[in-house]
Design a protein around this motif. Structure first.
Motif, short mmCIF file in Angstrom:
data_model
loop_
_atom_site.label_atom_id
_atom_site.label_comp_id
_atom_site.label_asym_id
_atom_site.label_seq_id
_atom_site.Cartn_x
_atom_site.Cartn_y
_atom_site.Cartn_z
N VAL A 74 1.86 -7.27 6.82
CA VAL A 74 0.98 -7.18 5.63
C VAL A 74 1.65 -5.99 4.80
N THR A 75 1.68 -4.80 5.34
CA THR A 75 1.97 -3.66 4.62
C THR A 75 3.48 -3.71 4.09
N LEU A 76 4.32 -4.26 4.98
CA LEU A 76 5.72 -4.24 4.56
C LEU A 76 5.81 -5.27 3.39
N ALA A 77 5.21 -6.40 3.53
CA ALA A 77 5.21 -7.42 2.30
C ALA A 77 4.70 -6.70 1.03
N ALA A 78 3.41 -5.87 1.08
CA ALA A 78 2.90 -5.42 -0.02
C ALA A 78 3.82 -4.58 -0.58
N TRP A 79 4.45 -3.69 0.39
CA TRP A 79 5.43 -2.58 -0.19
C TRP A 79 6.78 -3.29 -0.71
N GLU A 104 -4.67 -5.53 -2.43
CA GLU A 104 -3.85 -4.31 -2.30
C GLU A 104 -3.92 -3.71 -0.95
N PRO A 105 -3.15 -3.99 0.14
CA PRO A 105 -3.10 -3.23 1.28
C PRO A 105 -2.78 -1.67 1.23
N VAL A 106 -3.72 -1.01 1.92
CA VAL A 106 -3.46 0.57 1.69
C VAL A 106 -3.78 1.09 3.15
N VAL A 107 -2.98 1.93 3.75
CA VAL A 107 -3.09 2.38 4.99
C VAL A 107 -3.81 3.60 4.85
N VAL A 108 -4.91 3.91 5.52
CA VAL A 108 -5.90 4.90 5.72
C VAL A 108 -6.06 5.56 6.98
N ASP A 109 -6.39 6.86 6.91
CA ASP A 109 -6.99 7.45 8.22
C ASP A 109 -8.45 7.05 8.52
N ALA A 110 -8.46 6.11 9.64
CA ALA A 110 -9.73 5.74 10.32
C ALA A 110 -10.80 6.55 10.24
N ARG A 111 -10.62 7.79 10.39
CA ARG A 111 -11.96 8.69 10.31
C ARG A 111 -12.04 9.24 8.99
N THR A 112 -11.31 9.48 8.22
CA THR A 112 -11.70 9.92 6.91
C THR A 112 -11.80 8.99 5.64
N GLY A 113 -11.03 7.99 5.99
CA GLY A 113 -10.50 6.80 4.80
C GLY A 113 -9.55 7.39 3.85
N ARG A 114 -8.81 8.40 4.08
CA ARG A 114 -8.03 8.74 2.98
C ARG A 114 -6.78 8.12 3.36
N PRO A 115 -6.05 7.77 1.93
CA PRO A 115 -4.73 6.98 2.19
C PRO A 115 -3.88 8.13 2.76
N LEU A 116 -2.90 7.54 3.48
CA LEU A 116 -1.91 8.30 4.37
C LEU A 116 -0.51 8.43 3.53
#
Length: 182
Positions: free
Chosen positions: A95-100, A124-136
């Motif tokens: 999913v992330t590759l397709a979104a990119w 819009e997929p976003v990769v985030v840190d599971a603990r903080t929710g901040r985008p990576l």
């Protein structure tokens, strides 16, 4: 012909992942599997891939534990290829590759988009840190660091998050043992 794999690549998670899913046809087969395709003829028709190439890729995906080969017919015997739990865990990557890929196109140029199955709204997929929710996506805020099983070469390559190299951060006794003449 020289091997594309260097000795240090055997411990790198990116290198080992690419060994499993980095081939072009492999990603497309996995994409079709996520769309519900399970049978050889479905993959072949969808992708226009040769029989020999599809056979080889499916065997590799089964051997790597990403697909499971199951009989669905006994006379003649026919098999389907079903995503395993490990295979299903790759969906966010696909999913992330397709979104990119889509992010580089104008909206009217996109042939496939990801939508919410209930509302139909584009997401819009976003990769985030599971603990903080901040985008990576900030490579200054999130950096690779040597892990506990890292070799000396990997420790030298990747500094710790606080700016110290893993070598500098190692306990003095451990560092002394590593640096002792043979």
């Amino acid at each position: 012909m020289a091997s594309r794999i260097r000795a240090e690549d055997f411990e790198c998670p990116l290198s080992t992942t690419v060994q499993h899913v980095g081939e072009w046809w492999t990603l497309l087969i996995l994409h079709d599997a996520f769309d519900g395709y399970t049978r050889f003829d479905q993959f072949q028709e969808s992708l226009g891939i040769s029989t020999s190439m599809l056979t080889a890729r499916l065997k590799t995906l089964v051997a790597d534990g990403l697909l499971e080969r199951r009989p669905y017919q006994t006379n003649p015997v026919r098999h389907e290829y079903v995503l395993t739990e490990l295979g299903r865990s790759l969906r966010p990557v696909i999913v992330t590759l397709a979104a990119w890929g889509n992010s580089r196109l104008a909206p009217e140029q996109r042939s496939m988009i990801l939508v919410d199955a209930t509302s139909g709204e584009e997401v819009e997929p976003v990769v985030v840190d599971a603990r903080t929710g901040r985008p990576l996506d900030d490579s200054r805020a999130y950096v690779f660091a040597a892990g506990p099983a890292a070799s000396p070469a990997m420790r030298a390559r990747y500094p710790r998050g606080d700016g110290a190299t893993a070598e500098e951060a190692a306990p003095t006794e451990e560092r002394d043992l590593r640096n002792r003449p043979a």
